[in-house]
Design a protein around this motif. Sequence first.
Motif, PDB file in Angstrom:
ATOM      1  N   GLY A 246       0.807  -1.090  -0.010  1.00  0.00           N
ATOM      2  CA  GLY A 246      -0.125   0.072   0.074  1.00  0.00           C
ATOM      3  C   GLY A 246       0.783   1.139   0.026  1.00  0.00           C
ATOM      4  N   ASP A 247       0.386   2.479   0.246  1.00  0.00           N
ATOM      5  CA  ASP A 247       0.968   3.889   0.269  1.00  0.00           C
ATOM      6  C   ASP A 247       1.014   4.176   1.778  1.00  0.00           C
ATOM      7  N   LEU A 248       2.138   5.001   1.750  1.00  0.00           N
ATOM      8  CA  LEU A 248       2.471   5.635   3.048  1.00  0.00           C
ATOM      9  C   LEU A 248       1.815   7.133   2.859  1.00  0.00           C
ATOM     10  N   TYR A 249       0.980   7.423   3.998  1.00  0.00           N
ATOM     11  CA  TYR A 249       0.594   8.852   3.960  1.00  0.00           C
ATOM     12  C   TYR A 249       1.139   9.506   5.234  1.00  0.00           C
ATOM     13  N   VAL A 250       1.617  10.652   5.220  1.00  0.00           N
ATOM     14  CA  VAL A 250       2.567  11.396   6.218  1.00  0.00           C
ATOM     15  C   VAL A 250       1.528  12.845   6.391  1.00  0.00           C
ATOM     16  N   THR A 251       1.139  12.766   7.642  1.00  0.00           N
ATOM     17  CA  THR A 251       0.300  14.064   8.037  1.00  0.00           C
ATOM     18  C   THR A 251       1.392  14.878   8.787  1.00  0.00           C
ATOM     19  N   PHE A 252       1.219  16.181   8.439  1.00  0.00           N
ATOM     20  CA  PHE A 252       2.248  17.218   9.122  1.00  0.00           C
ATOM     21  C   PHE A 252       1.400  17.911  10.201  1.00  0.00           C
ATOM     22  N   GLU A 253       2.461  17.927  11.204  1.00  0.00           N
ATOM     23  CA  GLU A 253       2.091  18.852  12.391  1.00  0.00           C
ATOM     24  C   GLU A 253       3.227  19.944  12.560  1.00  0.00           C
ATOM     25  N   VAL A 254       2.799  21.150  12.350  1.00  0.00           N
ATOM     26  CA  VAL A 254       3.531  22.440  12.224  1.00  0.00           C
ATOM     27  C   VAL A 254       3.773  22.819  13.560  1.00  0.00           C
ATOM     28  N   LYS A 255       4.954  23.183  14.292  1.00  0.00           N
ATOM     29  CA  LYS A 255       5.086  23.982  15.488  1.00  0.00           C
ATOM     30  C   LYS A 255       4.893  25.482  15.207  1.00  0.00           C
ATOM     31  N   PRO A 256       4.351  26.057  16.304  1.00  0.00           N
ATOM     32  CA  PRO A 256       4.162  27.385  16.075  1.00  0.00           C
ATOM     33  C   PRO A 256       5.393  28.172  16.236  1.00  0.00           C
ATOM     34  N   ASP A 257       5.639  29.571  15.840  1.00  0.00           N
ATOM     35  CA  ASP A 257       6.803  30.195  15.802  1.00  0.00           C
ATOM     36  C   ASP A 257       6.639  31.297  16.854  1.00  0.00           C
ATOM     37  N   LYS A 258       7.846  31.823  17.427  1.00  0.00           N
ATOM     38  CA  LYS A 258       7.754  32.606  18.620  1.00  0.00           C
ATOM     39  C   LYS A 258       7.131  33.963  18.241  1.00  0.00           C
ATOM     40  N   HIS A 259       7.327  34.512  17.034  1.00  0.00           N
ATOM     41  CA  HIS A 259       6.799  35.841  16.516  1.00  0.00           C
ATOM     42  C   HIS A 259       6.040  35.907  15.277  1.00  0.00           C
ATOM     43  N   PHE A 260       5.999  34.701  14.440  1.00  0.00           N
ATOM     44  CA  PHE A 260       5.008  34.950  13.313  1.00  0.00           C
ATOM     45  C   PHE A 260       3.816  33.984  13.761  1.00  0.00           C
ATOM     46  N   VAL A 261       2.571  34.477  13.278  1.00  0.00           N
ATOM     47  CA  VAL A 261       1.291  33.747  13.515  1.00  0.00           C
ATOM     48  C   VAL A 261       0.894  33.316  11.990  1.00  0.00           C
ATOM     49  N   ARG A 262       0.460  32.297  11.880  1.00  0.00           N
ATOM     50  CA  ARG A 262       0.106  31.711  10.341  1.00  0.00           C
ATOM     51  C   ARG A 262      -1.375  31.640  10.322  1.00  0.00           C
ATOM     52  N   ASP A 263      -1.979  32.333   9.099  1.00  0.00           N
ATOM     53  CA  ASP A 263      -3.373  32.084   8.624  1.00  0.00           C
ATOM     54  C   ASP A 263      -3.439  31.754   7.528  1.00  0.00           C
ATOM     55  N   GLY A 264      -3.455  30.431   7.226  1.00  0.00           N
ATOM     56  CA  GLY A 264      -3.510  30.337   5.607  1.00  0.00           C
ATOM     57  C   GLY A 264      -2.306  30.578   5.019  1.00  0.00           C
ATOM     58  N   ASN A 265      -2.022  31.318   4.016  1.00  0.00           N
ATOM     59  CA  ASN A 265      -0.931  31.914   3.457  1.00  0.00           C
ATOM     60  C   ASN A 265      -0.320  32.935   4.116  1.00  0.00           C
ATOM     61  N   ASN A 266      -1.178  33.879   4.942  1.00  0.00           N
ATOM     62  CA  ASN A 266      -0.926  35.199   5.511  1.00  0.00           C
ATOM     63  C   ASN A 266      -0.169  34.863   6.638  1.00  0.00           C
ATOM     64  N   ILE A 267       0.662  35.758   7.213  1.00  0.00           N
ATOM     65  CA  ILE A 267       1.380  35.516   8.669  1.00  0.00           C
ATOM     66  C   ILE A 267       1.276  37.058   9.186  1.00  0.00           C
ATOM     67  N   TYR A 268       1.000  37.011  10.569  1.00  0.00           N
ATOM     68  CA  TYR A 268       0.793  37.981  11.312  1.00  0.00           C
ATOM     69  C   TYR A 268       2.014  38.117  12.208  1.00  0.00           C
ATOM     70  N   ILE A 269       2.586  39.499  12.458  1.00  0.00           N
ATOM     71  CA  ILE A 269       3.702  39.582  13.450  1.00  0.00           C
ATOM     72  C   ILE A 269       3.046  40.872  14.228  1.00  0.00           C
ATOM     73  N   GLU A 270       3.031  40.891  15.578  1.00  0.00           N
ATOM     74  CA  GLU A 270       3.149  41.840  16.584  1.00  0.00           C
ATOM     75  C   GLU A 270       4.133  42.844  16.598  1.00  0.00           C
ATOM     76  N   ILE A 271       3.921  44.340  16.284  1.00  0.00           N
ATOM     77  CA  ILE A 271       5.042  45.276  16.582  1.00  0.00           C
ATOM     78  C   ILE A 271       4.727  46.020  17.762  1.00  0.00           C
ATOM     79  N   PRO A 272       5.686  45.968  18.605  1.00  0.00           N
ATOM     80  CA  PRO A 272       5.680  46.933  19.809  1.00  0.00           C
ATOM     81  C   PRO A 272       6.050  48.208  19.450  1.00  0.00           C
TER      82      PRO A 272
END
Length: 375
Positions: A246-272
């Motif tokens: 059969g086939d092998l399916y690999v499901t990804f788990e992405v760890k969050p970043d300290k500065h950038f927050v992902r929303d789809g293909n957009n990224i957010y960053i908070e600027i003090p």
Amino acid sequence: MEEMSYYEILEISTTADKSTIKKAYRKLAKEYHPDKNPGDKEAEHKFKLCNEAYQCLSDDKQRSIYDRYGKEGLQGMGGGRSSGMGGFDDLGSIFEEMFNGFGGRSSRRRQNPADMDKYQLDMNINMSLSFHEAVFGCEKEVTFNYKDACKPCKGTGAKDAKLSTCKQCGGQGQVHMQQGFMTFSQTCPACNGSGSAPSEPCPSCKGSGYEEKRGSVTLKVPKGIDDGNRLRVSGKGNIGKRGNRGDLYVTFEVKPDKHFVRDGNNIYIEIPVFFTQAITGETITIPSLTGELELKLETGTRDKQQFTFRGEGIEDVHGHGKGHLIAQINITYPKSLDSKQKELIAELQESFGIESKPHESVLDSAIDKMKSWFK
């Protein structure tokens, strides 16, 4: 859910035609069917309600009465039992179509037990990625366990590959279950639908029919992969008794970043931003995925105000362009002031005159009105 109307149960409008009703029923019945939700009482209950709703709405006469009088109007017809061509006959044909081969009334011949594997050949594993690896792509080696058919028992799980008739289903490969006034067939859990069971467990695999082996594969993870995405690696799954893999399916788990927050293909960053920078509209340097960017603050920039840098986001995993970088302002204020700072701020405030006290013009009339209440 009992209080929901038949239309709400099937998630359709009151003007839906027969084709729409049938399509909605097929979708929900397949989702909540007991074969797909063993032991799930809530799914079983929803499955019964879907059947009840479809029996009524697929029959023109019943539907007309239901639309005018509700469920109470159907009581004289046997509590929703069908009186026309849209009821049991249609319901039966749907189940024959929909569940043919996995628990419904199958017209196909049952597969030979000698050809059936005791486990799924396709398999899934999870892989953890850092934010950077997911955004920019990477090459990673993954190791995993897979099943290979036991050679001594030829994958049957039986000593010397000798099988006998399954006692639970009597060799039929299916057992019957009652759902209200209807009877359904489902795959026998004891023999997995083969109709046969080991006379004696294989001593080598202890009846499992397989041995576990260790494998590895190098993956080329594409740019823009997101949490929950899957990649298929052809021919790297479990191995069946005939050597097919059969086939092998690999499901990804992405760890969050300290500065950038992902929303789809957009990224957010908070600027003090210090309050004086926001007041004067200063130009500051901020980080991006590809380097540094200049952010020109507007004079009087507000807290939580957002600035968008188009095309500075994440590259779409399917090659459909890039997202955006959104910088959100977080205005900060001093925690304490010395005498000199207080003097300077007081001087600055005085220079603005009445503009520096907007509350006075807004609240004076409210205060005067409040005082009149107590005269």
